[in-house]
Design an enzyme around this catalytic site. Structure first.
Site, PDB file in Angstrom:
ATOM      1  N   THR A  38       0.828  -1.215   0.000  1.00 43.63           N
ATOM      2  CA  THR A  38       0.000   0.000   0.000  1.00 43.63           C
ATOM      3  C   THR A  38       0.861   1.263   0.000  1.00 43.63           C
ATOM      4  OG1 THR A  38      -0.200  -0.074   2.403  1.00 43.63           O
ATOM      5  CG2 THR A  38      -1.989  -1.072   1.144  1.00 43.63           C
ATOM      6  N   GLY A  52      15.088  -6.192  -5.174  1.00 45.32           N
ATOM      7  CA  GLY A  52      14.105  -5.659  -6.127  1.00 45.32           C
ATOM      8  C   GLY A  52      13.825  -4.195  -5.886  1.00 45.32           C
ATOM      9  N   TYR A 150     -15.429 -11.528   2.002  1.00 42.80           N
ATOM     10  CA  TYR A 150     -14.133 -12.112   1.642  1.00 42.80           C
ATOM     11  C   TYR A 150     -14.309 -13.359   0.760  1.00 42.80           C
ATOM     12  CZ  TYR A 150      -9.463 -14.157   2.393  1.00 42.80           C
ATOM     13  OH  TYR A 150      -8.215 -14.695   2.226  1.00 42.80           O
ATOM     14  N   LYS A 154     -13.086 -14.009  -3.096  1.00 44.23           N
ATOM     15  CA  LYS A 154     -12.160 -15.089  -3.446  1.00 44.23           C
ATOM     16  C   LYS A 154     -12.791 -16.079  -4.432  1.00 44.23           C
ATOM     17  CE  LYS A 154      -8.641 -13.631  -1.103  1.00 44.23           C
ATOM     18  NZ  LYS A 154      -7.406 -13.242  -1.793  1.00 44.23           N
TER      19      LYS A 154
HETATM   20  P1  NAP Z   1      -1.316 -10.094   5.163  1.00 42.17           P
HETATM   21  O1  NAP Z   1      -0.199 -10.622   5.975  1.00 42.17           O
HETATM   22  O2  NAP Z   1      -2.444  -9.389   5.836  1.00 42.17           O
HETATM   23  O3  NAP Z   1      -0.700  -9.126   4.022  1.00 42.17           O
HETATM   24  C1  NAP Z   1      -1.563  -8.470   3.121  1.00 42.17           C
HETATM   25  C2  NAP Z   1      -0.735  -7.817   2.039  1.00 42.17           C
HETATM   26  O4  NAP Z   1      -1.636  -7.185   1.111  1.00 42.17           O
HETATM   27  C3  NAP Z   1       0.163  -6.720   2.574  1.00 42.17           C
HETATM   28  O5  NAP Z   1       1.351  -6.704   1.795  1.00 42.17           O
HETATM   29  C4  NAP Z   1      -0.639  -5.448   2.328  1.00 42.17           C
HETATM   30  O6  NAP Z   1       0.173  -4.293   2.177  1.00 42.17           O
HETATM   31  C5  NAP Z   1      -1.287  -5.804   0.988  1.00 42.17           C
HETATM   32  N1  NAP Z   1      -2.491  -5.026   0.736  1.00 42.17           N
HETATM   33  C6  NAP Z   1      -3.635  -4.992   1.465  1.00 42.17           C
HETATM   34  N2  NAP Z   1      -4.508  -4.129   0.908  1.00 42.17           N
HETATM   35  C7  NAP Z   1      -3.906  -3.612  -0.193  1.00 42.17           C
HETATM   36  C8  NAP Z   1      -4.280  -2.670  -1.183  1.00 42.17           C
HETATM   37  N3  NAP Z   1      -5.478  -2.054  -1.155  1.00 42.17           N
HETATM   38  N4  NAP Z   1      -3.399  -2.366  -2.170  1.00 42.17           N
HETATM   39  C9  NAP Z   1      -2.178  -2.959  -2.214  1.00 42.17           C
HETATM   40  N5  NAP Z   1      -1.765  -3.861  -1.299  1.00 42.17           N
HETATM   41  C10 NAP Z   1      -2.618  -4.179  -0.310  1.00 42.17           C
HETATM   42  O7  NAP Z   1      -1.994 -11.236   4.288  1.00 42.17           O
HETATM   43  P2  NAP Z   1      -1.520 -12.725   3.922  1.00 42.17           P
HETATM   44  O8  NAP Z   1      -2.066 -13.633   4.941  1.00 42.17           O
HETATM   45  O9  NAP Z   1      -0.096 -12.730   3.580  1.00 42.17           O
HETATM   46  O10 NAP Z   1      -2.404 -12.962   2.624  1.00 42.17           O
HETATM   47  C11 NAP Z   1      -1.925 -12.745   1.306  1.00 42.17           C
HETATM   48  C12 NAP Z   1      -3.015 -13.203   0.336  1.00 42.17           C
HETATM   49  O11 NAP Z   1      -3.311 -14.572   0.584  1.00 42.17           O
HETATM   50  C13 NAP Z   1      -4.325 -12.441   0.481  1.00 42.17           C
HETATM   51  O12 NAP Z   1      -4.910 -12.270  -0.772  1.00 42.17           O
HETATM   52  C14 NAP Z   1      -5.160 -13.384   1.317  1.00 42.17           C
HETATM   53  O13 NAP Z   1      -6.528 -13.183   1.119  1.00 42.17           O
HETATM   54  C15 NAP Z   1      -4.706 -14.728   0.799  1.00 42.17           C
HETATM   55  N6  NAP Z   1      -4.941 -15.843   1.714  1.00 42.17           N
HETATM   56  C16 NAP Z   1      -4.360 -15.868   2.946  1.00 42.17           C
HETATM   57  C17 NAP Z   1      -4.601 -16.951   3.787  1.00 42.17           C
HETATM   58  C18 NAP Z   1      -3.972 -17.060   5.155  1.00 42.17           C
HETATM   59  O14 NAP Z   1      -4.295 -18.024   5.867  1.00 42.17           O
HETATM   60  N7  NAP Z   1      -3.114 -16.168   5.563  1.00 42.17           N
HETATM   61  C19 NAP Z   1      -5.428 -17.978   3.368  1.00 42.17           C
HETATM   62  C20 NAP Z   1      -6.012 -17.907   2.108  1.00 42.17           C
HETATM   63  C21 NAP Z   1      -5.746 -16.843   1.276  1.00 42.17           C
HETATM   64  P3  NAP Z   1       0.541  -3.340   3.455  1.00 42.17           P
HETATM   65  O15 NAP Z   1       1.600  -4.070   4.230  1.00 42.17           O
HETATM   66  O16 NAP Z   1       1.047  -2.098   2.823  1.00 42.17           O
HETATM   67  O17 NAP Z   1      -0.725  -3.158   4.229  1.00 42.17           O
END
Ligand code: NAP
Length: 242
Positions: A38, A52, A150, A154
């Site tokens: 962000t 990078g 959510y 997805k």
């Molecule tokens: P996380 O730790 O909360 O990190 C979210 C990332 O997305 C951060 O880099 C954040 O940037 C960025 N972000 C959020 N809103 C944004 C926006 N409007 N524009 C640009 N960047 C944005 O999440 P995570 O667990 O690593 O998840 C990564 C992906 O995997 C997501 O799509 C999530 O839905 C999916 N996922 C996760 C899980 C799980 O168990 N963790 C399971 C299924 C799917 P900032 O740091 O700048 O806020």
């Protein structure tokens, strides 16, 4: 030779969690990585770790996506792989969910993926090759109470993945989705001990996932070995949803 030498990869949501693990994996295997979060400051540590470059962007902001992706193409000369990983939650039961919670999650997770994909398509079509990998979720396949916004975002990503795969396959571009289960990140830090224990007990592999578990599969989808795979959803959940 490393698998991704001279390959340019854009990872959104690269500041932490799964996105950071993906960016590090690609860099480790020789790719040049554009790290999007962000804000540029949020993406800076991953950019440093991967050698990078950091970019700040709200993926739901269509005009900003066009500008920043134009800048990435100018900085790196091309984009070979896009990983649409940026995502967020605003969980609550449907009856209590505010319109703005619905709109924001759909805007970031679903429209954000559309925006970024559209921004790389022209270049990939011209190059007659490219890889787009969308991070969906098992919740998009199976649902979860408290996550109508959510899970809809997805599930929407899965439709987007299949439709786009049909549109661009003739140009040598593959589009796939990865559906993670429970992965240890900030997003799942609020899981109760009870939920954690449930995952560990239910998943045949007996543990929560790590970012690296997702990164390895995403990297595979970007290789030549996965060149005949498109429009697919690969579940990576330790068998939790079997
Ligand atoms: P996380 O730790 O909360 O990190 C979210 C990332 O997305 C951060 O880099 C954040 O940037 C960025 N972000 C959020 N809103 C944004 C926006 N409007 N524009 C640009 N960047 C944005 O999440 P995570 O667990 O690593 O998840 C990564 C992906 O995997 C997501 O799509 C999530 O839905 C999916 N996922 C996760 C899980 C799980 O168990 N963790 C399971 C299924 C799917 P900032 O740091 O700048 O806020």
């Amino acid at each position: 030779m490393k698998r991704f030498e001279d390959v340019v990869v854009v990872v959104t949501g690269a500041s932490r969690g799964i996105g950071r693990a993906i960016a590090e994996r690609f860099a480790h295997e020789g790719a040049r990585v554009a790290c999007v979060a962000t804000s540029e400051a949020n993406a800076a540590a991953t950019a440093e770790a991967t050698g990078g470059k950091a970019y700040g962007l709200d993926v739901s902001d269509t005009a900003a996506v066009e500008t920043v992706f134009g800048q990435i193409e100018a900085d790196f000369g091309k984009i070979d792989v896009l990983v649409n990983n940026a995502g967020m939650t605003r969980d609550t039961l449907a009856l209590r969910m505010k319109e703005e919670d619905w709109d924001r999650v759909i805007d970031v997770n679903l429209k954000g993926t559309f925006n970024c994909s559209k921004a790389v398509l022209k270049g990939m079509m011209k190059a007659r090759k490219g890889r787009i990998i969308n991070i969906s979720s098992v919740v998009g396949l199976h649902g979860a109470a408290g996550q109508v916004n959510y899970s809809a975002s997805k599930a929407g990503l899965i439709g987007l993945t299949m439709s786009l795969a049909k549109e661009v396959g003739s140009r040598g571009i593959t589009v796939n989705a990865v559906a993670p289960g429970f992965i240890e990140t900030d997003m799942t830090a609020e899981l109760t001990e009870e939920m954690r224990a449930h995952v560990i007990k239910t998943a045949p592999l007996g543990r929560l996932g790590e970012g690296a578990d997702i990164a390895g599969v995403v990297a595979f989808l970007a290789t030549e070995d996965a060149g005949y795979v498109t429009g697919q959803v690969l579940t990576v959940d330790g068998g939790l949803t079997l």
